[in-house]
Motif scaffolding. Structure first.
Motif, short mmCIF file in Angstrom:
data_model
loop_
_atom_site.label_atom_id
_atom_site.label_comp_id
_atom_site.label_asym_id
_atom_site.label_seq_id
_atom_site.Cartn_x
_atom_site.Cartn_y
_atom_site.Cartn_z
N SER A 111 0.39 -8.95 28.21
CA SER A 111 0.99 -7.63 27.87
C SER A 111 0.88 -7.00 29.26
N LEU A 112 1.96 -6.10 29.12
CA LEU A 112 2.08 -4.95 30.02
C LEU A 112 0.92 -4.27 30.40
N ALA A 113 0.10 -3.90 29.18
CA ALA A 113 -1.03 -2.93 29.42
C ALA A 113 -2.38 -3.71 30.56
N GLU A 114 -2.12 -5.03 30.03
CA GLU A 114 -3.18 -5.99 30.79
C GLU A 114 -2.73 -6.38 32.42
N LEU A 115 -1.68 -5.51 32.83
CA LEU A 115 -1.07 -6.16 34.13
C LEU A 115 -2.12 -6.07 35.24
N PRO A 116 -2.67 -4.85 35.45
CA PRO A 116 -3.83 -4.89 36.48
C PRO A 116 -4.78 -5.99 36.26
N ASN A 117 -5.29 -6.18 35.37
CA ASN A 117 -6.31 -7.41 35.02
C ASN A 117 -5.63 -8.72 35.48
N LEU A 118 -4.42 -8.97 35.10
CA LEU A 118 -3.64 -10.31 35.37
C LEU A 118 -3.26 -10.25 36.73
#
Length: 294
Positions: A111-118
């Motif tokens: 998900s886009l919301a998880e981009l920093p973690n990804l």
């Protein structure tokens, strides 16, 4: 009539995916690379083929119409044996190294919301071309489908199968089509191709098209929208001797497409006035009902 699989990758895919009598398919994991084959700007064009129908393609005002990678569109009446046409087939390939089995893919946030973690998970630098590609893919996957469209960003072969089963029905048999370069891998350069033969011309109002997306592991953007379509297999010969069995889809009714859709500027036409066809690269594929080929 059955199609032979037009790609060694699809041969591998369907060898690993065992088709059962009830239409169910199981899959072992294979992997493919979609992040780096086209270099830093991969995300600027990789959405070409999945966006052609559902209106999320960049408008002609935001796209360089001289970009050779736009040379995939044509009108059905212009496709004739002996005709020469400029076509761009990207130098992308499917490699058995980046596709995750479903149980692994489902455990990774998407998900886009998880981009920093990804970005941290995959050791991708913020602001890098790879980070921009990941963001573009996640953003596109979260855009709502247009009216009448069904779509899924599938992160495994099992998910691709589940999607096609939902579209066609669990008992339906389907054919898989893709583009095959018979002699050498595609050069990635725009060149003229001569139409040698149109081996298949199949009306198929219901189909599923799947397109690879730039991401650290394989993501297939699969979508389906019932409309007047024709699926064609076209034999082509390039200036450099490239021999291609090319998959193409023609959309016969474009009346509901956005006027700013880039294909209209490339072809110099208006929505609803003509068909819009496009060739598929070799790392994309289409599913159609087996009954359509009989």
């Amino acid at each position: 009539m059955a199609f032979r699989l037009a790609s060694w990758v699809l041969f591998l895919l369907l060898t690993l995916m065992h088709v059962k009598g009830d239409g169910a398919i199981g899959a072992n994991g294979i992997r493919l690379n979609t992040m780096d084959d086209d270099g830093p700007n991969v995300h600027h064009h990789d959405h070409m083929h999945q966006d052609h129908v559902h209106g999320h393609h960049p408008s002609s005002s935001s796209t360089n119409l001289k970009d050779p990678r736009l040379m995939v569109f044509y009108m059905l009446q212009d496709l004739k044996v002996g005709q020469t046409m400029p076509i761009h087939f990207p130098n992308r390939h499917l490699s058995p190294s980046q596709l995750l089995p479903k149980h692994e893919a489902d455990n990774i946030p998407f998900s886009l919301a998880e981009l920093p973690n990804l970005l941290s998970l995959f050791s991708v630098s913020h602001g890098s071309p790879q980070a921009e590609a990941m963001e573009s893919t996640l953003r596109e996957c979260e855009v709502k489908p247009i009216k009448g469209e069904t779509k899924l960003c599938a992160t495994s072969l099992e998910s691709v199968h589940e999607f096609t089963r939902d579209i066609f029905g669990s008992d339906s048999r389907v054919e898989t089509l893709t583009t095959t370069h018979l002699k050498n891998p595609p050069s990635g350069l725009l060149q003229n191709y001569k139409v040698i033969a149109i081996s298949q011309n199949i009306p198929s109002p219901k189909l599923v098209a799947c397109h690879t997306m730039p991401y650290p592991y394989t993501v297939f953007y699969c979508h389906s929208q019932e409309s007047e379509n024709k699926v064609l297999m076209v034999s082509l010969e390039g200036e450099d001797g490239d021999l291609v069995e090319a998959l193409s889809v023609c959309h016969m009714d474009t009346s509901q497409w956005s006027r700013s859709h880039v294909s209209f500027s490339v072809l110099g036409v208006e929505p609803g006035t003509t068909s819009v066809c496009h060739f598929f690269p070799s790392d994309n594929f289409v599913f159609i009902p087996s009954s359509a080929t009989m």
